[in-house]
Design an enzyme around this catalytic site. Sequence first.
Site, mmCIF file in Angstrom:
data_model
loop_
_atom_site.group_PDB
_atom_site.id
_atom_site.type_symbol
_atom_site.label_atom_id
_atom_site.label_comp_id
_atom_site.label_asym_id
_atom_site.label_seq_id
_atom_site.Cartn_x
_atom_site.Cartn_y
_atom_site.Cartn_z
ATOM 1 N N ASP A 179 0.919 -1.208 0.045
ATOM 2 C CA ASP A 179 0.037 -0.120 0.199
ATOM 3 C C ASP A 179 0.868 1.324 -0.046
ATOM 4 O O ASP A 179 1.979 1.149 0.724
ATOM 5 C CB ASP A 179 -0.868 0.065 1.127
ATOM 6 C CG ASP A 179 -2.112 0.851 0.927
ATOM 7 O OD1 ASP A 179 -3.196 0.269 0.889
ATOM 8 O OD2 ASP A 179 -1.864 2.082 0.936
ATOM 9 N N ASN A 210 -5.958 -5.483 -5.802
ATOM 10 C CA ASN A 210 -7.148 -4.854 -5.287
ATOM 11 C C ASN A 210 -7.258 -3.463 -5.209
ATOM 12 O O ASN A 210 -8.193 -2.703 -5.051
ATOM 13 C CB ASN A 210 -7.314 -5.188 -3.807
ATOM 14 C CG ASN A 210 -8.150 -4.467 -2.892
ATOM 15 O OD1 ASN A 210 -9.514 -4.604 -3.159
ATOM 16 N ND2 ASN A 210 -7.733 -3.841 -1.960
ATOM 17 N N TYR A 219 -14.447 5.641 -14.362
ATOM 18 C CA TYR A 219 -14.297 4.587 -13.290
ATOM 19 C C TYR A 219 -14.982 3.337 -14.185
ATOM 20 O O TYR A 219 -14.327 2.314 -14.179
ATOM 21 C CB TYR A 219 -14.961 4.876 -12.149
ATOM 22 C CG TYR A 219 -15.144 3.505 -11.028
ATOM 23 C CD1 TYR A 219 -13.825 3.293 -10.497
ATOM 24 C CD2 TYR A 219 -16.298 3.003 -10.855
ATOM 25 C CE1 TYR A 219 -13.801 2.381 -9.438
ATOM 26 C CE2 TYR A 219 -16.365 1.955 -9.926
ATOM 27 C CZ TYR A 219 -15.010 1.526 -9.346
ATOM 28 O OH TYR A 219 -15.070 0.495 -8.231
ATOM 29 N N LYS A 222 -13.118 -0.379 -15.135
ATOM 30 C CA LYS A 222 -13.687 -1.590 -14.529
ATOM 31 C C LYS A 222 -14.131 -2.701 -15.755
ATOM 32 O O LYS A 222 -13.913 -3.646 -15.594
ATOM 33 C CB LYS A 222 -14.728 -1.398 -13.660
ATOM 34 C CG LYS A 222 -14.331 -0.684 -12.179
ATOM 35 C CD LYS A 222 -13.152 -1.289 -11.646
ATOM 36 C CE LYS A 222 -12.333 -0.761 -10.660
ATOM 37 N NZ LYS A 222 -11.173 -1.446 -10.011
#
Length: 286
Positions: A40, A88, A153, A157
């Site tokens: 992260d 993720n 977005y 996706k």
Amino acid sequence: MGEQRSLRGKVIVITGGARGIGAKTAAALRGHGAKLALGDLDQVEVEKTAAELDALGLPLDVTDTRGFTAFLDEVERRLGPIDVLINNAGIMPLSPLDEEDDASTRRQLEINLHAVIHGTREAMRRMRPRGCGHIVNVASMAGKAGFPGAATYCATKHAVVGLSEAVRLELRGSGVEVSCVMPAIVRTELASGLGEAKFFKSLQPEDVADAIVDALRRPHFDVFVPKSLDAMGRITRLLPRAAGEWIARALGGDQLLASAAHSTARAGYEARAAESAPSVGAQDDS
């Protein structure tokens, strides 16, 4: 369905692992005895989450492809060959497309798409020679439909879904599995300011974590959360476009994201998303 696979001792890497879906997935996998590596951009938070789970926590900027590769190399040096990569990390800034600045567009493409492509490619290169492994790409129900207020977005996706479908075919017979996770609204920071969709109760990150664990234990490609999203999608695709769009309007899907685009409740999230921090998408849910 076949015998469930054991995850004990498996080396599992999660990007965007500091919080949200990433952290909850790590916790669920820890319960199955996996060896975890969390990456992260928020180094302090990822190290804190990793310490709580007895996992390896390392700083990771998924938009830095060389750094991403070096991160995976370091994981393998410390824990051994990677058995599972969970892509993720992602962000979801909201605005009508004609109000979206180019910097936001580029951030979404870099974090939500290019990083997933790079992570998937790296995983393929490491797993295919060994004849085993599992790649999990966290997409969204927005990867199967269009939602006003989040055009870019949705585009990223849709691309992640297409990428995953193509890679699944490329890896057929190799021993390497691919899963694509498509959740509805998940109540994490990414969903700040969003209302509830009719007939589809919003999820908790634990719900998505459980679905990911199930996909790893009983490998399958399509991971809809909740599972009823699959049936709804199949029905609407069989209908004429006008009828499908009428259903979306009746369920409030046409305004779900658009109505939150200028919400003050999203101010904190939007500010962090603008900093290109992959950790803000330690979940992906729309």
